[in-house]
Design a protein around this motif. Sequence first.
Motif, PDB file in Angstrom:
ATOM      1  N   ALA A  73     -20.128  -7.688  19.423  1.00 44.77           N
ATOM      2  CA  ALA A  73     -20.222  -9.085  18.995  1.00 44.77           C
ATOM      3  C   ALA A  73     -21.536  -9.351  18.273  1.00 44.77           C
ATOM      4  O   ALA A  73     -21.556 -10.032  17.239  1.00 44.77           O
ATOM      5  N   ALA A  74     -22.642  -8.801  18.786  1.00 49.27           N
ATOM      6  CA  ALA A  74     -23.940  -9.008  18.141  1.00 49.27           C
ATOM      7  C   ALA A  74     -23.970  -8.392  16.748  1.00 49.27           C
ATOM      8  O   ALA A  74     -24.539  -8.972  15.810  1.00 49.27           O
ATOM      9  N   THR A  75     -23.338  -7.238  16.593  1.00 48.17           N
ATOM     10  CA  THR A  75     -23.284  -6.594  15.273  1.00 48.17           C
ATOM     11  C   THR A  75     -22.486  -7.445  14.287  1.00 48.17           C
ATOM     12  O   THR A  75     -22.876  -7.605  13.124  1.00 48.17           O
ATOM     13  N   ILE A  76     -21.390  -8.013  14.765  1.00 43.47           N
ATOM     14  CA  ILE A  76     -20.574  -8.882  13.901  1.00 43.47           C
ATOM     15  C   ILE A  76     -21.374 -10.103  13.463  1.00 43.47           C
ATOM     16  O   ILE A  76     -21.344 -10.496  12.286  1.00 43.47           O
ATOM     17  N   VAL A  77     -22.125 -10.693  14.388  1.00 43.77           N
ATOM     18  CA  VAL A  77     -22.930 -11.875  14.055  1.00 43.77           C
ATOM     19  C   VAL A  77     -23.994 -11.533  13.017  1.00 43.77           C
ATOM     20  O   VAL A  77     -24.213 -12.284  12.046  1.00 43.77           O
ATOM     21  N   LEU A  78     -24.662 -10.405  13.179  1.00 45.45           N
ATOM     22  CA  LEU A  78     -25.717 -10.017  12.238  1.00 45.45           C
ATOM     23  C   LEU A  78     -25.145  -9.694  10.862  1.00 45.45           C
ATOM     24  O   LEU A  78     -25.745 -10.038   9.835  1.00 45.45           O
ATOM     25  N   LEU A  79     -24.007  -9.037  10.815  1.00 45.10           N
ATOM     26  CA  LEU A  79     -23.361  -8.768   9.527  1.00 45.10           C
ATOM     27  C   LEU A  79     -22.974 -10.073   8.838  1.00 45.10           C
ATOM     28  O   LEU A  79     -23.158 -10.219   7.616  1.00 45.10           O
ATOM     29  N   ALA A  80     -22.435 -11.012   9.612  1.00 43.47           N
ATOM     30  CA  ALA A  80     -22.064 -12.306   9.028  1.00 43.47           C
ATOM     31  C   ALA A  80     -23.296 -13.046   8.530  1.00 43.47           C
ATOM     32  O   ALA A  80     -23.260 -13.681   7.459  1.00 43.47           O
ATOM     33  N   ALA A  81     -24.408 -12.975   9.271  1.00 42.26           N
ATOM     34  CA  ALA A  81     -25.635 -13.634   8.831  1.00 42.26           C
ATOM     35  C   ALA A  81     -26.162 -13.023   7.546  1.00 42.26           C
ATOM     36  O   ALA A  81     -26.643 -13.732   6.649  1.00 42.26           O
ATOM     37  N   LEU A  82     -26.078 -11.697   7.434  1.00 40.41           N
ATOM     38  CA  LEU A  82     -26.511 -11.031   6.207  1.00 40.41           C
ATOM     39  C   LEU A  82     -25.670 -11.486   5.020  1.00 40.41           C
ATOM     40  O   LEU A  82     -26.204 -11.801   3.941  1.00 40.41           O
ATOM     41  N   LEU A  83     -24.352 -11.535   5.215  1.00 41.91           N
ATOM     42  CA  LEU A  83     -23.476 -11.993   4.130  1.00 41.91           C
ATOM     43  C   LEU A  83     -23.720 -13.461   3.799  1.00 41.91           C
ATOM     44  O   LEU A  83     -23.594 -13.873   2.640  1.00 41.91           O
ATOM     45  N   MET A  84     -24.084 -14.247   4.800  1.00 39.44           N
ATOM     46  CA  MET A  84     -24.359 -15.657   4.563  1.00 39.44           C
ATOM     47  C   MET A  84     -25.587 -15.822   3.665  1.00 39.44           C
ATOM     48  O   MET A  84     -25.596 -16.655   2.751  1.00 39.44           O
ATOM     49  N   VAL A  85     -26.616 -15.014   3.935  1.00 41.12           N
ATOM     50  CA  VAL A  85     -27.801 -15.046   3.070  1.00 41.12           C
ATOM     51  C   VAL A  85     -27.431 -14.631   1.656  1.00 41.12           C
ATOM     52  O   VAL A  85     -27.835 -15.269   0.669  1.00 41.12           O
ATOM     53  N   ARG A  86     -26.662 -13.556   1.547  1.00 35.92           N
ATOM     54  CA  ARG A  86     -26.233 -13.097   0.219  1.00 35.92           C
ATOM     55  C   ARG A  86     -25.403 -14.158  -0.502  1.00 35.92           C
ATOM     56  O   ARG A  86     -25.522 -14.347  -1.719  1.00 35.92           O
ATOM     57  N   ALA A  87     -24.555 -14.849   0.274  1.00 38.80           N
ATOM     58  CA  ALA A  87     -23.698 -15.867  -0.331  1.00 38.80           C
ATOM     59  C   ALA A  87     -24.510 -17.020  -0.915  1.00 38.80           C
ATOM     60  O   ALA A  87     -24.170 -17.572  -1.969  1.00 38.80           O
ATOM     61  N   THR A  88     -25.593 -17.394  -0.234  1.00 31.56           N
ATOM     62  CA  THR A  88     -26.405 -18.512  -0.729  1.00 31.56           C
ATOM     63  C   THR A  88     -27.275 -18.119  -1.922  1.00 31.56           C
ATOM     64  O   THR A  88     -27.694 -18.980  -2.691  1.00 31.56           O
ATOM     65  N   LEU A  89     -27.542 -16.820  -2.079  1.00 33.81           N
ATOM     66  CA  LEU A  89     -28.441 -16.366  -3.146  1.00 33.81           C
ATOM     67  C   LEU A  89     -27.711 -15.969  -4.421  1.00 33.81           C
ATOM     68  O   LEU A  89     -28.356 -15.741  -5.443  1.00 33.81           O
ATOM     69  N   THR A  90     -26.387 -15.837  -4.365  1.00 32.65           N
ATOM     70  CA  THR A  90     -25.649 -15.464  -5.579  1.00 32.65           C
ATOM     71  C   THR A  90     -25.698 -16.594  -6.599  1.00 32.65           C
ATOM     72  O   THR A  90     -25.701 -17.778  -6.240  1.00 32.65           O
ATOM     73  N   ARG A  91     -25.721 -16.212  -7.848  1.00 30.43           N
ATOM     74  CA  ARG A  91     -25.802 -17.195  -8.932  1.00 30.43           C
ATOM     75  C   ARG A  91     -24.427 -17.480  -9.504  1.00 30.43           C
ATOM     76  O   ARG A  91     -23.557 -16.618  -9.540  1.00 30.43           O
ATOM     77  N   ALA A  92     -24.260 -18.713  -9.969  1.00 27.84           N
ATOM     78  CA  ALA A  92     -22.954 -19.143 -10.475  1.00 27.84           C
ATOM     79  C   ALA A  92     -22.880 -19.111 -11.992  1.00 27.84           C
ATOM     80  O   ALA A  92     -21.928 -19.614 -12.567  1.00 27.84           O
ATOM     81  N   ASN A  93     -23.862 -18.498 -12.653  1.00 28.81           N
ATOM     82  CA  ASN A  93     -23.886 -18.513 -14.123  1.00 28.81           C
ATOM     83  C   ASN A  93     -23.268 -17.269 -14.742  1.00 28.81           C
ATOM     84  O   ASN A  93     -23.432 -17.016 -15.923  1.00 28.81           O
ATOM     85  N   SER A  94     -22.577 -16.464 -13.932  1.00 28.98           N
ATOM     86  CA  SER A  94     -21.919 -15.277 -14.477  1.00 28.98           C
ATOM     87  C   SER A  94     -20.696 -14.941 -13.638  1.00 28.98           C
ATOM     88  O   SER A  94     -20.589 -15.348 -12.465  1.00 28.98           O
ATOM     89  N   GLY A  97     -21.688 -12.952 -10.596  1.00 28.50           N
ATOM     90  CA  GLY A  97     -22.222 -13.784  -9.527  1.00 28.50           C
ATOM     91  C   GLY A  97     -21.124 -14.472  -8.725  1.00 28.50           C
ATOM     92  O   GLY A  97     -21.189 -14.539  -7.499  1.00 28.50           O
ATOM     93  N   TRP A  98     -20.097 -14.957  -9.436  1.00 27.84           N
ATOM     94  CA  TRP A  98     -18.974 -15.585  -8.759  1.00 27.84           C
ATOM     95  C   TRP A  98     -18.234 -14.587  -7.874  1.00 27.84           C
ATOM     96  O   TRP A  98     -17.904 -14.896  -6.719  1.00 27.84           O
TER      97      TRP A  98
END
Length: 308
Positions: A73-94, A97-98
Amino acid sequence: FSVFLALLMLAAPDWPRLLVVVHAAMGIIGGLCAYGILRPFVSRGWATAGMLIVGCSPLAMAYRQLLLSETLAATIVLLAALLMVRATLTRANSVRGWIAGLMAAIGIGLLGGAGAYVRVNLQLLFVLPPLVILLAAFRPGRRVLTLTQSALIAAVGIACVLPWMRYNEARTGERVMLIGKDYQRFEEASQPTYRYADVNQTAVFDPNMVAELRRLSVVGPYIPWILIQRSPLALELGADVHPAIARERVCRIAIDEAIARRPTERLTGKLASFAIQLGFGNALPQIRNENAYWTRPIRGVLEGIAWN
């Protein structure tokens, strides 16, 4: 978690040893996730420190020696948190990025959906991340992508858990992910940390049964919660509904009565629970004993994992 264990059993006859190896690998993955989460915001040194803190946590290392779902469960939470950070940092101008942003959102939804089958409270992974992404990334030039990501996380997560909820509905008549929430609440309320559920459950037990429980004193002044499903009310309800639903309804009645009779104890129990989450649990004898048990492996008390 049962499927996870079944795959290990199929992979190796000596599957408990394999589980330890897999748990160790999850510890490494968790540390790397922590590094990836922190690196966009802090220096490499601080990110490395965070990786070591997460990867070498004594309590996490202790749980890796045990046949429990916490490590997965802890591994799943950390993976989701990593993807969440990546999701907020992606750019919408290409287009790239989408695609990256949407793939991250799908990944979070899948992790939340899969995590809910490991520990039901991981349903929060398709509830909280959409809100966090909205707060962190709803800015000009990215608003459409942010809204799409949030909706996609929720939709994928719900799609993952909906089949099981429908199965429970067909089996018990209630569309829920977990049958046992009130049963767990009553079990917790019977423990010394909370201390507001005891044998005086007049809405559940008849006077003779209360007297018998007091005479037995199986767990001191607090009710042996397993007996609640043997109460007259549980037997009466069980004649008309699924036994699991009858147990839930009885526990709900008992919890309501316990809260009405002992609101102060419930409040102090909640405060104690909050203190435990803040790391002050060792001040309580029960938690101190539990921590001593769970940390035995890292203190050299090694036991066969299959029997822990």
